[in-house]
Design a protein around this motif. Structure first.
Motif, PDB file in Angstrom:
ATOM      1  N   ASP A 249       2.054   9.502  -5.369  1.00 24.90           N
ATOM      2  CA  ASP A 249       2.684   8.710  -3.944  1.00 24.90           C
ATOM      3  C   ASP A 249       4.095   8.024  -4.182  1.00 24.90           C
ATOM      4  O   ASP A 249       4.314   7.772  -5.320  1.00 24.90           O
ATOM      5  CB  ASP A 249       1.748   7.704  -3.675  1.00 24.90           C
TER       6      ASP A 249
ATOM      7  N   TYR B 261      -9.229  10.974   5.569  1.00 30.27           N
ATOM      8  CA  TYR B 261      -7.883  11.440   4.728  1.00 30.27           C
ATOM      9  C   TYR B 261      -7.673  12.677   5.048  1.00 30.27           C
ATOM     10  O   TYR B 261      -8.260  13.892   5.052  1.00 30.27           O
ATOM     11  CB  TYR B 261      -7.995  11.375   3.198  1.00 30.27           C
ATOM     12  N   GLU B 262      -6.343  12.892   5.769  1.00 27.46           N
ATOM     13  CA  GLU B 262      -5.820  14.193   6.243  1.00 27.46           C
ATOM     14  C   GLU B 262      -6.891  15.099   7.004  1.00 27.46           C
ATOM     15  O   GLU B 262      -7.064  16.132   6.406  1.00 27.46           O
ATOM     16  CB  GLU B 262      -5.218  14.851   4.922  1.00 27.46           C
TER      17      GLU B 262
ATOM     18  N   ARG C 224      -3.924   7.533   7.644  1.00 25.25           N
ATOM     19  CA  ARG C 224      -2.577   8.181   7.057  1.00 25.25           C
ATOM     20  C   ARG C 224      -1.676   7.714   8.301  1.00 25.25           C
ATOM     21  O   ARG C 224      -1.937   8.139   9.344  1.00 25.25           O
ATOM     22  CB  ARG C 224      -2.190   9.512   6.793  1.00 25.25           C
TER      23      ARG C 224
ATOM     24  N   THR D  93      -5.963  12.704   9.022  1.00 22.31           N
ATOM     25  CA  THR D  93      -7.312  12.324   8.181  1.00 22.31           C
ATOM     26  C   THR D  93      -7.582  13.544   7.348  1.00 22.31           C
ATOM     27  O   THR D  93      -6.862  14.711   7.199  1.00 22.31           O
ATOM     28  CB  THR D  93      -8.485  12.038   9.167  1.00 22.31           C
TER      29      THR D  93
ATOM     30  N   GLU E  30      -1.176   5.681   3.118  1.00 23.22           N
ATOM     31  CA  GLU E  30      -2.634   5.616   3.446  1.00 23.22           C
ATOM     32  C   GLU E  30      -2.908   4.017   3.587  1.00 23.22           C
ATOM     33  O   GLU E  30      -2.739   3.203   2.632  1.00 23.22           O
ATOM     34  CB  GLU E  30      -3.426   6.078   2.357  1.00 23.22           C
TER      35      GLU E  30
ATOM     36  N   TRP F 144      -9.990   4.004   6.429  1.00 17.53           N
ATOM     37  CA  TRP F 144      -8.626   4.453   5.671  1.00 17.53           C
ATOM     38  C   TRP F 144      -8.022   5.499   6.763  1.00 17.53           C
ATOM     39  O   TRP F 144      -8.837   6.817   7.027  1.00 17.53           O
ATOM     40  CB  TRP F 144      -8.765   4.987   4.297  1.00 17.53           C
TER      41      TRP F 144
END
Length: 278
Positions: A136, A17-18, A118, A167, A109, A116
């Protein structure tokens, strides 16, 4: 009633994630997924466990002849060429244009190839598995499958009579509402409903079959959902075409009847296919 008994498990010890991976300790929380939710995953050819592959998503977006083909973008209520907007900059101050810009999602996401990641929201396709958290903007019309951040095991079915890639390395605690099994979503700017919608586990562990509309905002909690409509097939796009957006009143009952009709039409199509000779 027909249902699926499930329990929460972390999909893996690390997620992305990010730009950073998320380490988690698996948690188990008993809940139930209904047969309707299971059938919805099947009808959308969705893989809840690993999501779509990149090639499957690309095929649905670029080569699928279905109504959801193409990019997941909605045409604005005043769809003028860019050169007109440059000559008439006052257009961007029209209330409907300002509101439309306000409800646009930025990214999503999504579960692709088992992890997972983005993506830009325009890349989503019907059948994608997405995860939503507090703050969100809902990136496509979706139906909630489970509450919370963790996936659930849907392998066991019980029939009984009982009731662009970024991510991130933040820990689970960094996600607002990550551990909540309740969710609040504001769809006021989409369907005019006067109160935010609340989704929660019922005593039997199930949740109501709940549609989240493109452009709605998650106020609290988190969920995993399956994308059911994108782009011009979203409720927002239909309301704009029918000149019913921005909403001048509560359209909840109107949309509920529209969803019932759509489901009945889908059932008629499936019945027709079942009668075809094989």
């Amino acid at each position: 009633n027909y249902r699926v008994n499930v329990f929460f498990v972390a999909i893996s010890s690390h997620e992305v994630y990010e730009g950073q991976s998320i380490s988690r300790t698996p948690r188990e929380t008993t809940m139930t997924i209904t047969a309707q939710q299971s059938a919805l995953l099947t009808s959308n050819n969705a893989n809840y466990t690993v999501g779509l592959t990149s090639s499957e998503a690309s095929h649905r977006r670029n080569n699928d002849d279905g109504p959801n083909a193409g990019l997941n973008t909605v045409k604005p209520p005043i769809n003028c060429p860019k050169w007109v907007c440059c000559l008439l900059p006052c257009i961007k101050y029209i209330p409907s244009v300002k509101l439309f810009k306000q409800i646009q999602p930025e990214d999503a996401e999504v579960l692709r190839d088992g992890r997972w990641i983005r993506y830009d929201h325009a890349s989503l396709v019907a059948g994608d598995i997405i995860r939503l958290v507090e703050g969100d903007v809902v990136p496509a019309d979706s139906v909630v499958i489970s509450l919370g951040m963790d996936q659930v095991d849907i392998s066991k079915v019980i029939n009984d009579s009982e009731e662009g890639i970024e991510t991130s390395t933040r820990s689970e605690g960094d996600f607002p509402g990550a551990n909540s099994l309740e969710m609040t979503v504001d769809s006021h700017f989409i369907n005019g409903e006067t109160k935010p919608r609340q989704i929660f586990n019922k005593p039997d562990g199930t949740i109501e079959l709940t549609t989240l509309y493109y452009g709605s905002r998650v106020l609290e909690g988190s969920c995993i959902a399956v994308v059911t409509a994108t782009g011009n097939e979203t409720v927002l796009a239909q309301l704009i075409r029918d000149k019913k957006w921005p909403p001048k009143g509560d359209l909840t009952d109107f949309l509920r009847e529209m969803e019932k009709k759509d489901r009945a039409d889908d059932a008629d199509v499936e019945a027709g296919i079942a009668l075809l000779p094989r």
